[in-house]
Design an enzyme around this catalytic site. Structure first.
Site, PDB file in Angstrom:
ATOM      1  N   TRP A 102     -86.056  -8.637  -6.506  1.00 61.05           N
ATOM      2  CA  TRP A 102     -85.474  -7.972  -7.673  1.00 61.05           C
ATOM      3  C   TRP A 102     -83.981  -8.232  -7.776  1.00 61.05           C
ATOM      4  O   TRP A 102     -83.450  -8.425  -8.878  1.00 61.05           O
ATOM      5  CB  TRP A 102     -85.775  -6.474  -7.666  1.00 61.05           C
ATOM      6  CG  TRP A 102     -87.245  -6.205  -7.712  1.00 61.05           C
ATOM      7  CD1 TRP A 102     -88.007  -5.596  -6.753  1.00 61.05           C
ATOM      8  CD2 TRP A 102     -88.166  -6.560  -8.765  1.00 61.05           C
ATOM      9  NE1 TRP A 102     -89.319  -5.547  -7.140  1.00 61.05           N
ATOM     10  CE2 TRP A 102     -89.450  -6.124  -8.370  1.00 61.05           C
ATOM     11  CE3 TRP A 102     -88.020  -7.199  -9.996  1.00 61.05           C
ATOM     12  CZ2 TRP A 102     -90.582  -6.310  -9.170  1.00 61.05           C
ATOM     13  CZ3 TRP A 102     -89.146  -7.384 -10.791  1.00 61.05           C
ATOM     14  CH2 TRP A 102     -90.401  -6.937 -10.371  1.00 61.05           C
ATOM     15  N   ASP A 172     -79.630  -0.894  -8.604  1.00 59.62           N
ATOM     16  CA  ASP A 172     -81.022  -0.757  -9.021  1.00 59.62           C
ATOM     17  C   ASP A 172     -81.694   0.158  -7.989  1.00 59.62           C
ATOM     18  O   ASP A 172     -81.893  -0.222  -6.848  1.00 59.62           O
ATOM     19  CB  ASP A 172     -81.672  -2.144  -9.032  1.00 59.62           C
ATOM     20  CG  ASP A 172     -83.163  -2.097  -9.335  1.00 59.62           C
ATOM     21  OD1 ASP A 172     -83.740  -0.997  -9.446  1.00 59.62           O
ATOM     22  OD2 ASP A 172     -83.760  -3.191  -9.474  1.00 59.62           O
ATOM     23  N   LYS A 196     -92.073   4.184 -10.298  1.00 53.51           N
ATOM     24  CA  LYS A 196     -92.168   4.423  -8.865  1.00 53.51           C
ATOM     25  C   LYS A 196     -92.112   5.927  -8.571  1.00 53.51           C
ATOM     26  O   LYS A 196     -93.073   6.492  -8.092  1.00 53.51           O
ATOM     27  CB  LYS A 196     -91.063   3.679  -8.115  1.00 53.51           C
ATOM     28  CG  LYS A 196     -91.312   2.185  -7.887  1.00 53.51           C
ATOM     29  CD  LYS A 196     -91.398   1.349  -9.116  1.00 53.51           C
ATOM     30  CE  LYS A 196     -91.782  -0.085  -8.889  1.00 53.51           C
ATOM     31  NZ  LYS A 196     -90.709  -1.048  -9.025  1.00 53.51           N
TER      32      LYS A 196
END
Ligand SMILES: *Cc1c(COP(=O)(O)O)cnc(C)c1O
Length: 364
Positions: A102, A172, A196
Protein backbone atom coordinates in the site's frame (compact mmCIF):
# COMPACT_ATOMS: atom_id res chain seq x y z
CA UNK A 1 -26.17 -20.96 9.09
CA UNK A 2 -24.46 -19.80 12.27
CA UNK A 3 -22.14 -16.80 12.06
CA UNK A 4 -18.57 -17.81 11.25
CA UNK A 5 -15.41 -16.26 12.63
CA UNK A 6 -14.09 -14.12 9.80
CA UNK A 7 -10.37 -13.38 9.89
CA UNK A 8 -10.38 -11.50 6.59
CA UNK A 9 -8.01 -8.57 6.14
CA UNK A 10 -10.89 -6.59 4.64
CA UNK A 11 -13.74 -6.26 4.14
CA UNK A 12 -13.81 -7.76 7.58
CA UNK A 13 -16.14 -8.79 10.34
CA UNK A 14 -18.39 -6.13 11.86
CA UNK A 15 -19.69 -6.18 15.44
CA UNK A 16 -22.81 -8.37 15.59
CA UNK A 17 -24.58 -5.75 17.71
CA UNK A 18 -24.10 -3.23 14.88
CA UNK A 19 -25.43 -5.60 12.23
CA UNK A 20 -28.44 -6.49 14.35
CA UNK A 21 -29.26 -2.87 15.02
CA UNK A 22 -28.95 -2.01 11.33
CA UNK A 23 -31.22 -4.96 10.53
CA UNK A 24 -33.80 -3.74 13.00
CA UNK A 25 -33.68 -0.23 11.56
CA UNK A 26 -33.53 -1.39 7.95
CA UNK A 27 -37.10 -0.73 6.83
CA UNK A 28 -38.06 2.01 9.27
CA UNK A 29 -35.27 4.18 10.59
CA UNK A 30 -36.27 6.00 13.76
CA UNK A 31 -39.95 6.41 12.82
CA UNK A 32 -39.23 7.92 9.43
CA UNK A 33 -40.96 5.10 7.56
CA UNK A 34 -37.92 4.71 5.30
CA UNK A 35 -34.55 3.01 5.44
CA UNK A 36 -31.43 5.17 5.69
CA UNK A 37 -30.63 4.15 2.11
CA UNK A 38 -33.84 5.69 0.82
CA UNK A 39 -33.50 8.96 2.67
CA UNK A 40 -32.55 12.33 1.21
CA UNK A 41 -29.02 13.20 2.24
CA UNK A 42 -30.37 16.72 2.87
CA UNK A 43 -33.02 15.46 5.28
CA UNK A 44 -32.89 16.33 8.97
CA UNK A 45 -32.69 12.64 9.82
CA UNK A 46 -29.64 12.04 7.67
CA UNK A 47 -27.90 15.23 8.73
CA UNK A 48 -28.29 14.05 12.31
CA UNK A 49 -26.74 10.68 11.41
CA UNK A 50 -23.78 12.37 9.73
CA UNK A 51 -23.16 14.84 12.54
CA UNK A 52 -23.46 12.21 15.24
CA UNK A 53 -20.99 10.00 13.37
CA UNK A 54 -18.50 12.88 13.15
CA UNK A 55 -18.97 13.87 16.79
CA UNK A 56 -18.62 10.29 18.00
CA UNK A 57 -15.41 9.83 16.00
CA UNK A 58 -14.11 13.08 17.50
CA UNK A 59 -14.86 11.77 20.98
CA UNK A 60 -13.40 8.34 20.30
CA UNK A 61 -10.11 9.66 18.92
CA UNK A 62 -10.01 12.87 21.00
CA UNK A 63 -9.67 14.84 17.78
CA UNK A 64 -8.57 18.43 18.54
CA UNK A 65 -10.60 21.45 17.42
CA UNK A 66 -8.08 22.40 14.75
CA UNK A 67 -8.81 19.21 12.82
CA UNK A 68 -11.73 18.40 10.58
CA UNK A 69 -13.29 15.02 9.86
CA UNK A 70 -14.13 14.36 6.21
CA UNK A 71 -16.12 11.46 4.82
CA UNK A 72 -14.86 10.84 1.31
CA UNK A 73 -15.25 8.13 -1.33
CA UNK A 74 -13.12 5.92 -3.52
CA UNK A 75 -11.59 3.95 -0.67
CA UNK A 76 -8.16 4.48 0.80
CA UNK A 77 -6.49 4.24 -2.61
CA UNK A 78 -8.10 7.43 -3.92
CA UNK A 79 -6.23 9.33 -1.21
CA UNK A 80 -2.94 8.26 -2.80
CA UNK A 81 -3.65 10.93 -5.45
CA UNK A 82 -5.71 13.33 -3.33
CA UNK A 83 -2.86 13.95 -0.87
CA UNK A 84 -0.24 15.33 -3.29
CA UNK A 85 -2.90 17.11 -5.39
CA UNK A 86 -4.17 19.00 -2.35
CA UNK A 87 -1.28 19.73 -0.06
CA UNK A 88 1.90 20.17 -2.06
CA UNK A 89 1.45 23.94 -1.83
CA UNK A 90 4.57 25.61 -3.22
CA UNK A 91 6.71 22.54 -2.59
CA UNK A 92 7.63 20.13 -5.32
CA UNK A 93 8.22 16.95 -3.39
CA UNK A 94 7.31 14.71 -0.49
CA UNK A 95 9.05 12.06 1.62
CA UNK A 96 7.72 8.49 1.60
CA UNK A 97 8.62 5.34 3.47
CA UNK A 98 8.15 2.17 1.46
CA UNK A 99 6.92 -0.44 3.93
CA UNK A 100 4.58 -2.55 1.83
CA UNK A 101 2.23 -2.87 -1.10
CA UNK A 102 0.00 0.00 0.00
CA UNK A 103 2.87 2.37 0.74
CA UNK A 104 4.39 1.47 -2.61
CA UNK A 105 1.15 2.10 -4.47
CA UNK A 106 0.81 5.43 -2.68
CA UNK A 107 4.29 6.59 -3.65
CA UNK A 108 3.86 5.44 -7.26
CA UNK A 109 0.65 7.46 -7.52
CA UNK A 110 2.32 10.50 -5.94
CA UNK A 111 5.11 10.29 -8.52
CA UNK A 112 2.56 11.44 -11.10
CA UNK A 113 2.28 14.77 -9.30
CA UNK A 114 5.54 15.43 -7.46
CA UNK A 115 9.06 14.36 -6.71
CA UNK A 116 8.94 11.42 -4.35
CA UNK A 117 11.89 10.96 -2.03
CA UNK A 118 11.88 7.39 -0.70
CA UNK A 119 13.65 7.84 2.63
CA UNK A 120 13.69 4.12 3.49
CA UNK A 121 12.36 0.85 2.16
CA UNK A 122 12.11 -2.74 3.33
CA UNK A 123 11.11 -3.98 -0.12
CA UNK A 124 14.26 -6.04 -0.60
CA UNK A 125 13.34 -8.12 2.46
CA UNK A 126 9.75 -8.59 1.27
CA UNK A 127 8.66 -5.88 3.72
CA UNK A 128 9.21 -8.08 6.75
CA UNK A 129 10.17 -5.19 9.04
CA UNK A 130 9.83 -1.45 9.54
CA UNK A 131 13.09 0.05 8.24
CA UNK A 132 15.29 2.29 10.38
CA UNK A 133 15.19 5.92 9.37
CA UNK A 134 18.26 8.01 8.64
CA UNK A 135 17.29 11.65 9.13
CA UNK A 136 19.97 12.86 6.74
CA UNK A 137 17.84 11.29 3.98
CA UNK A 138 14.80 13.41 4.86
CA UNK A 139 14.04 16.38 2.66
CA UNK A 140 13.54 19.37 5.00
CA UNK A 141 11.56 21.02 2.21
CA UNK A 142 9.19 18.14 1.74
CA UNK A 143 5.52 19.11 1.61
CA UNK A 144 4.74 16.15 3.86
CA UNK A 145 6.17 12.92 5.23
CA UNK A 146 4.12 9.87 4.28
CA UNK A 147 4.01 6.44 5.90
CA UNK A 148 1.59 3.54 6.35
CA UNK A 149 0.90 3.03 10.05
CA UNK A 150 -0.02 -0.63 9.81
CA UNK A 151 0.98 -2.80 6.88
CA UNK A 152 -2.01 -5.05 6.44
CA UNK A 153 -0.43 -7.60 4.12
CA UNK A 154 2.87 -8.08 5.98
CA UNK A 155 1.68 -7.60 9.54
CA UNK A 156 4.08 -4.83 10.50
CA UNK A 157 3.31 -1.63 12.36
CA UNK A 158 5.16 1.56 13.24
CA UNK A 159 5.46 1.30 16.98
CA UNK A 160 7.34 4.60 17.25
CA UNK A 161 6.33 7.63 15.22
CA UNK A 162 8.78 9.08 12.73
CA UNK A 163 10.01 12.56 13.65
CA UNK A 164 9.91 14.79 10.59
CA UNK A 165 10.15 18.07 12.49
CA UNK A 166 7.80 20.68 11.01
CA UNK A 167 6.99 18.59 7.97
CA UNK A 168 3.42 17.29 8.45
CA UNK A 169 3.06 13.55 8.96
CA UNK A 170 0.53 11.98 6.64
CA UNK A 171 -0.47 8.42 7.38
CA UNK A 172 -2.57 5.66 5.92
CA UNK A 173 -4.12 4.13 9.04
CA UNK A 174 -6.67 1.95 7.20
CA UNK A 175 -5.97 -1.26 9.05
CA UNK A 176 -5.25 0.03 12.53
CA UNK A 177 -7.48 3.07 13.00
CA UNK A 178 -9.62 2.72 16.16
CA UNK A 179 -7.56 -0.22 17.41
CA UNK A 180 -5.85 1.97 20.04
CA UNK A 181 -5.64 5.65 21.01
CA UNK A 182 -3.46 7.87 18.82
CA UNK A 183 -2.23 11.40 19.44
CA UNK A 184 -3.97 13.07 16.50
CA UNK A 185 -2.09 16.34 17.14
CA UNK A 186 1.12 14.71 15.93
CA UNK A 187 -0.27 14.31 12.41
CA UNK A 188 -1.19 16.48 9.48
CA UNK A 189 -3.51 13.88 7.97
CA UNK A 190 -4.72 10.50 9.20
CA UNK A 191 -6.90 8.60 6.78
CA UNK A 192 -8.39 5.15 6.64
CA UNK A 193 -10.50 3.08 4.30
CA UNK A 194 -13.54 1.93 6.25
CA UNK A 195 -13.59 -1.79 5.50
CA UNK A 196 -11.14 -2.84 8.22
CA UNK A 197 -12.21 -1.32 11.52
CA UNK A 198 -14.97 1.13 10.57
CA UNK A 199 -17.62 -0.21 8.21
CA UNK A 200 -18.47 -0.76 4.54
CA UNK A 201 -15.82 -0.54 1.79
CA UNK A 202 -15.71 2.57 -0.38
CA UNK A 203 -15.96 5.08 2.45
CA UNK A 204 -12.72 6.71 3.56
CA UNK A 205 -12.40 8.80 6.70
CA UNK A 206 -9.92 11.69 6.51
CA UNK A 207 -8.85 13.48 9.68
CA UNK A 208 -7.04 16.59 8.56
CA UNK A 209 -5.46 19.62 10.25
CA UNK A 210 -7.31 22.76 9.27
CA UNK A 211 -4.25 24.60 7.94
CA UNK A 212 -3.89 21.82 5.37
CA UNK A 213 -7.50 22.36 4.32
CA UNK A 214 -6.64 26.03 3.88
CA UNK A 215 -3.56 25.02 1.89
CA UNK A 216 -5.75 22.97 -0.43
CA UNK A 217 -8.08 25.97 -0.82
CA UNK A 218 -5.21 28.29 -1.75
CA UNK A 219 -2.84 26.00 -3.59
CA UNK A 220 -4.39 22.70 -4.67
CA UNK A 221 -3.24 21.81 -8.15
CA UNK A 222 -5.71 23.28 -10.62
CA UNK A 223 -6.30 19.86 -12.20
CA UNK A 224 -7.50 18.42 -8.88
CA UNK A 225 -10.93 16.86 -9.41
CA UNK A 226 -13.53 18.77 -7.39
CA UNK A 227 -14.52 15.58 -5.63
CA UNK A 228 -10.97 15.15 -4.30
CA UNK A 229 -10.59 18.70 -2.93
CA UNK A 230 -10.26 18.72 0.85
CA UNK A 231 -11.43 22.32 1.14
CA UNK A 232 -14.54 21.72 -0.94
CA UNK A 233 -15.38 18.57 1.00
CA UNK A 234 -14.93 20.44 4.29
CA UNK A 235 -16.92 23.50 3.21
CA UNK A 236 -19.77 21.26 2.14
CA UNK A 237 -19.83 19.19 5.33
CA UNK A 238 -18.79 16.08 3.32
CA UNK A 239 -21.88 16.59 1.13
CA UNK A 240 -20.63 18.28 -2.04
CA UNK A 241 -22.47 15.51 -3.81
CA UNK A 242 -24.58 12.66 -2.45
CA UNK A 243 -22.33 11.05 0.13
CA UNK A 244 -22.29 7.29 0.72
CA UNK A 245 -25.15 7.65 3.15
CA UNK A 246 -25.58 4.07 4.26
CA UNK A 247 -21.84 3.56 4.79
CA UNK A 248 -21.71 6.69 6.95
CA UNK A 249 -24.67 5.39 8.94
CA UNK A 250 -22.97 2.03 9.58
CA UNK A 251 -19.69 3.78 10.47
CA UNK A 252 -21.66 5.88 12.96
CA UNK A 253 -23.10 2.74 14.55
CA UNK A 254 -19.59 1.31 14.89
CA UNK A 255 -18.31 4.53 16.51
CA UNK A 256 -21.22 4.51 18.97
CA UNK A 257 -20.63 0.83 19.70
CA UNK A 258 -16.94 1.48 20.50
CA UNK A 259 -17.82 4.41 22.74
CA UNK A 260 -20.28 2.19 24.62
CA UNK A 261 -17.57 -0.44 25.09
CA UNK A 262 -15.33 2.13 26.77
CA UNK A 263 -13.52 3.89 23.92
CA UNK A 264 -10.09 3.32 22.47
CA UNK A 265 -8.24 2.70 25.76
CA UNK A 266 -10.54 -0.26 26.26
CA UNK A 267 -10.18 -1.28 22.60
CA UNK A 268 -6.41 -1.26 23.02
CA UNK A 269 -6.61 -3.36 26.18
CA UNK A 270 -8.68 -5.93 24.35
CA UNK A 271 -6.51 -5.87 21.24
CA UNK A 272 -3.29 -6.29 23.23
CA UNK A 273 -4.79 -9.27 25.08
CA UNK A 274 -5.85 -10.82 21.77
CA UNK A 275 -2.47 -10.25 20.10
CA UNK A 276 -0.56 -11.50 23.16
CA UNK A 277 -2.56 -14.70 23.15
CA UNK A 278 -2.03 -15.39 19.45
CA UNK A 279 1.63 -14.35 19.19
CA UNK A 280 2.33 -16.15 22.48
CA UNK A 281 1.04 -19.38 21.02
CA UNK A 282 2.84 -18.88 17.69
CA UNK A 283 6.17 -18.05 19.35
CA UNK A 284 6.03 -21.33 21.25
CA UNK A 285 4.57 -23.49 18.50
CA UNK A 286 6.77 -26.13 16.84
CA UNK A 287 4.68 -25.97 13.67
CA UNK A 288 3.79 -22.31 13.09
CA UNK A 289 6.15 -19.33 13.02
CA UNK A 290 5.12 -15.68 13.00
CA UNK A 291 6.88 -13.89 10.13
CA UNK A 292 7.51 -10.54 11.88
CA UNK A 293 10.08 -9.68 14.55
CA UNK A 294 8.64 -8.62 17.89
CA UNK A 295 9.26 -4.88 17.81
CA UNK A 296 7.44 -4.39 14.49
CA UNK A 297 4.42 -6.59 15.04
CA UNK A 298 0.93 -5.47 14.14
CA UNK A 299 -1.88 -5.75 16.67
CA UNK A 300 -4.36 -6.31 13.85
CA UNK A 301 -2.82 -8.52 11.17
CA UNK A 302 -0.87 -11.61 12.19
CA UNK A 303 0.84 -13.55 9.39
CA UNK A 304 2.38 -16.93 10.17
CA UNK A 305 3.76 -19.90 8.25
CA UNK A 306 4.51 -23.57 8.74
CA UNK A 307 7.31 -23.50 6.16
CA UNK A 308 5.44 -26.10 4.14
CA UNK A 309 2.92 -24.86 1.59
CA UNK A 310 0.89 -28.06 1.57
CA UNK A 311 0.55 -27.97 5.33
CA UNK A 312 -0.42 -24.27 5.17
CA UNK A 313 -3.17 -25.15 2.67
CA UNK A 314 -4.35 -28.09 4.73
CA UNK A 315 -4.60 -25.87 7.79
CA UNK A 316 -6.55 -23.16 5.94
CA UNK A 317 -8.99 -25.77 4.62
CA UNK A 318 -9.47 -27.41 8.01
CA UNK A 319 -10.03 -23.99 9.57
CA UNK A 320 -12.66 -23.11 6.99
CA UNK A 321 -14.46 -26.38 7.66
CA UNK A 322 -14.43 -25.47 11.37
CA UNK A 323 -16.03 -22.06 10.69
CA UNK A 324 -12.81 -20.02 10.88
CA UNK A 325 -12.68 -18.37 7.47
CA UNK A 326 -10.29 -16.25 5.40
CA UNK A 327 -7.10 -17.38 7.11
CA UNK A 328 -5.16 -17.78 3.87
CA UNK A 329 -2.14 -15.48 3.79
CA UNK A 330 -1.77 -12.85 1.09
CA UNK A 331 -0.09 -14.30 -2.02
CA UNK A 332 2.97 -12.10 -1.52
CA UNK A 333 3.69 -13.64 1.91
CA UNK A 334 2.04 -17.07 1.69
CA UNK A 335 1.17 -19.11 4.75
CA UNK A 336 -1.67 -17.89 6.89
CA UNK A 337 -2.80 -14.53 8.19
CA UNK A 338 -5.27 -13.86 10.96
CA UNK A 339 -6.68 -10.35 10.89
CA UNK A 340 -7.98 -9.72 14.37
CA UNK A 341 -9.72 -6.38 14.04
CA UNK A 342 -11.88 -4.87 16.77
CA UNK A 343 -14.92 -6.99 15.93
CA UNK A 344 -13.06 -10.24 16.69
CA UNK A 345 -13.12 -10.58 20.47
CA UNK A 346 -10.82 -12.48 22.82
CA UNK A 347 -13.09 -15.52 22.63
CA UNK A 348 -12.69 -15.48 18.85
CA UNK A 349 -8.90 -15.54 19.20
CA UNK A 350 -9.15 -18.29 21.83
CA UNK A 351 -11.17 -20.35 19.35
CA UNK A 352 -8.47 -19.78 16.73
CA UNK A 353 -5.61 -20.71 19.08
CA UNK A 354 -7.47 -23.84 20.24
CA UNK A 355 -7.98 -24.80 16.61
CA UNK A 356 -4.28 -24.26 15.76
CA UNK A 357 -3.16 -26.23 18.82
CA UNK A 358 -5.35 -29.14 17.85
CA UNK A 359 -4.17 -28.96 14.24
CA UNK A 360 -0.56 -28.95 15.42
CA UNK A 361 -1.14 -31.99 17.62
CA UNK A 362 -2.84 -33.94 14.87
CA UNK A 363 -0.39 -33.01 12.13
CA UNK A 364 2.91 -32.47 13.97
C1 LIG B 1 -7.00 -2.10 2.59
C2 LIG B 1 -5.96 -1.07 2.54
C3 LIG B 1 -5.88 -0.12 1.50
C4 LIG B 1 -6.79 -0.17 0.31
O1 LIG B 1 -8.03 0.27 0.62
P1 LIG B 1 -9.12 0.53 -0.54
O2 LIG B 1 -10.25 1.08 0.23
O3 LIG B 1 -9.40 -0.80 -1.17
O4 LIG B 1 -8.54 1.49 -1.50
C5 LIG B 1 -4.92 0.85 1.57
N1 LIG B 1 -4.06 0.91 2.59
C6 LIG B 1 -4.07 0.01 3.59
C7 LIG B 1 -3.10 0.12 4.71
C8 LIG B 1 -5.03 -1.01 3.60
O5 LIG B 1 -5.04 -1.90 4.61
Amino acid sequence: MARVLNFSAGPSQLPLAVLERAAKEMTDYSNTGTSVMEMSHRSKAFEAILHKAKDDLRKLMSIPENYDVLFMQGGASTQFAAIPLNILGDKDGADYVDTGTWANKALKEAQKYCKVNVVASSKEQNYNHIPDLDKSKFNPNAAYFYFTTNNTIYGTKWNTLPDAGDVPLVTDMSSSILSEPVDVAKYGIIYGGAQKNIGPAGLVVVIIRKDLIELSKQKAKTVTPTMLRYDICAENDSMYNTPPTYSIYIAGLVFEHLLNLGGLQEAKKRNVAKADLLYGYLDNSKMFKPTIRKQDRSLMNVPFVTGNEELDDKCVKAATAAGLINLKGHRSVGGLRASIYNAIDLDGVKTLVNFLEKFEKENG
